[in-house]
Design an enzyme around this catalytic site. Sequence first.
Site, short mmCIF file in Angstrom:
data_model
loop_
_atom_site.label_atom_id
_atom_site.label_comp_id
_atom_site.label_asym_id
_atom_site.label_seq_id
_atom_site.Cartn_x
_atom_site.Cartn_y
_atom_site.Cartn_z
N ASN A 117 -2.14 -3.70 8.80
CA ASN A 117 -3.28 -4.61 8.68
C ASN A 117 -3.67 -4.78 7.21
O ASN A 117 -2.86 -4.48 6.32
CB ASN A 117 -4.45 -4.13 9.54
CG ASN A 117 -5.16 -5.30 10.21
OD1 ASN A 117 -5.56 -6.26 9.57
ND2 ASN A 117 -5.31 -5.22 11.52
N HIS A 175 -5.54 -3.29 4.90
CA HIS A 175 -5.40 -2.20 3.93
C HIS A 175 -3.93 -1.88 3.67
O HIS A 175 -3.54 -1.58 2.54
CB HIS A 175 -6.13 -0.95 4.43
CG HIS A 175 -6.38 0.06 3.35
ND1 HIS A 175 -5.62 1.19 3.21
CD2 HIS A 175 -7.31 0.10 2.35
CE1 HIS A 175 -6.06 1.89 2.17
NE2 HIS A 175 -7.09 1.25 1.64
N CYS A 176 -3.10 -1.99 4.69
CA CYS A 176 -1.67 -1.68 4.57
C CYS A 176 -0.93 -2.66 3.66
O CYS A 176 0.09 -2.30 3.06
CB CYS A 176 -0.99 -1.71 5.94
SG CYS A 176 -1.75 -0.68 7.19
N ILE A 177 -1.40 -3.90 3.60
CA ILE A 177 -0.66 -4.93 2.87
C ILE A 177 -1.25 -5.21 1.49
O ILE A 177 -0.87 -6.18 0.82
CB ILE A 177 -0.57 -6.25 3.68
CG1 ILE A 177 -1.96 -6.89 3.85
CG2 ILE A 177 0.09 -6.00 5.02
CD1 ILE A 177 -1.92 -8.31 4.40
N ARG A 214 0.84 -1.20 0.00
CA ARG A 214 0.00 0.00 0.00
C ARG A 214 0.87 1.25 0.00
O ARG A 214 0.54 2.25 -0.65
CB ARG A 214 -0.91 0.01 1.25
CG ARG A 214 -1.70 1.29 1.46
CD ARG A 214 -2.77 1.53 0.43
NE ARG A 214 -3.66 0.39 0.29
CZ ARG A 214 -4.64 0.32 -0.59
NH1 ARG A 214 -4.86 1.32 -1.42
NH2 ARG A 214 -5.41 -0.76 -0.66
#
Length: 365
Positions: free
Chosen positions: A353, A355-357, A94
């Site tokens: 989490n 969204h970050c990955i 992301r």
Amino acid sequence: MAKRLKSTPKADGYRMPAEFEEQEQVFMLWPERNDNWRNGAKPAQKAFGDVAMAISQFEPVTMLASPGQYKNVLKRLPPEIRVIEMTSNDAWVRDCGPTFIKNDEGDLRAVDWEFNAWGGLVDGLYFPWDQDEMVAQKLCEVENVDSYKTKGFVLEGGAFHVDGEGTVLTTEMCLLSKGRNPHMTKTEIEDMLKEYLNAEKVIWVKDGIDPDETNGHIDDVACFVRPGEVACIWTEDENNPFYKVAHETYEFLLRQTDAKGRRLKVHKLDLPKEAVKYTGEEDIDYVEGTIPREAGEVCIASYMNFLIVNGGVVIPQYGDVNDELAIKQVQEMFPEREVVGVFTREIVYGGGNIHCITQQMPKRG
């Protein structure tokens, strides 16, 4: 061959679509750093695989893996998930991957933001970040997508959300931090967001909930549900470490209008009841240049760090009493989509989490 473009997305008529618009695929990066992921990253790899399989129920997933992990990933993931060999410094696509944009004809391009591991030598999380800095360009080559490089301007994909209709949501805590763009004023930073995301208005939330890691990314705090509507973290528990930010952000968003002049409708999304903390037993290697994890530290566990996909929403679960409530609340926000929960405590231990990955690519055409 993908080209580097000299103009800007706004000048060329390209905008960043909202996450709730139709997508072509989702990219992920496979975790393996022993100094960030516990027990040789094997528990995190299981969680990343679970997230990838949940997303693949709705749309294609491409997993990027280092040369050393390529065969392992092929073995661990089902054949419908595409695996491509690519080096990186860690697993946060992301933030180090490209932000895809499109024009009215459906042609795709991308923005390749300068990446410096969330603060560079001021307060970045690791050094070096040289391989992460090349991920966006490599992905553009893989997909044959021309890109704009923001040389001298640092930004990560988790630091902003868009509604696809001219509005950007971000935090002052992150974008005005000393490790990003200290040579620029708030107005100059806002102008860059408008130029490269093709937006008309930036809504500046004051703080995020993770000042020590990403300097307060917005994707743990709030996001657009659809045009004119946002979700915001919430808790009634005054002892919750994120109580103050949740209430301040909620009250702030209620007063805001978007680029079209609509007063925002704000949905509450409860935080986990119990704070997720490092136990000190995570067995994470010490490596010079990486910030160590300390026992008792509060992890940044938010249900807000979900990913909207075609026909679905994939949201974090922690084994917390509020897990089911979060699924119910998100389902009420997205009645037309299927909400799927994935146990992601292992990803939280690494500092992010779902969204970050992940990084979505909008549908062409």
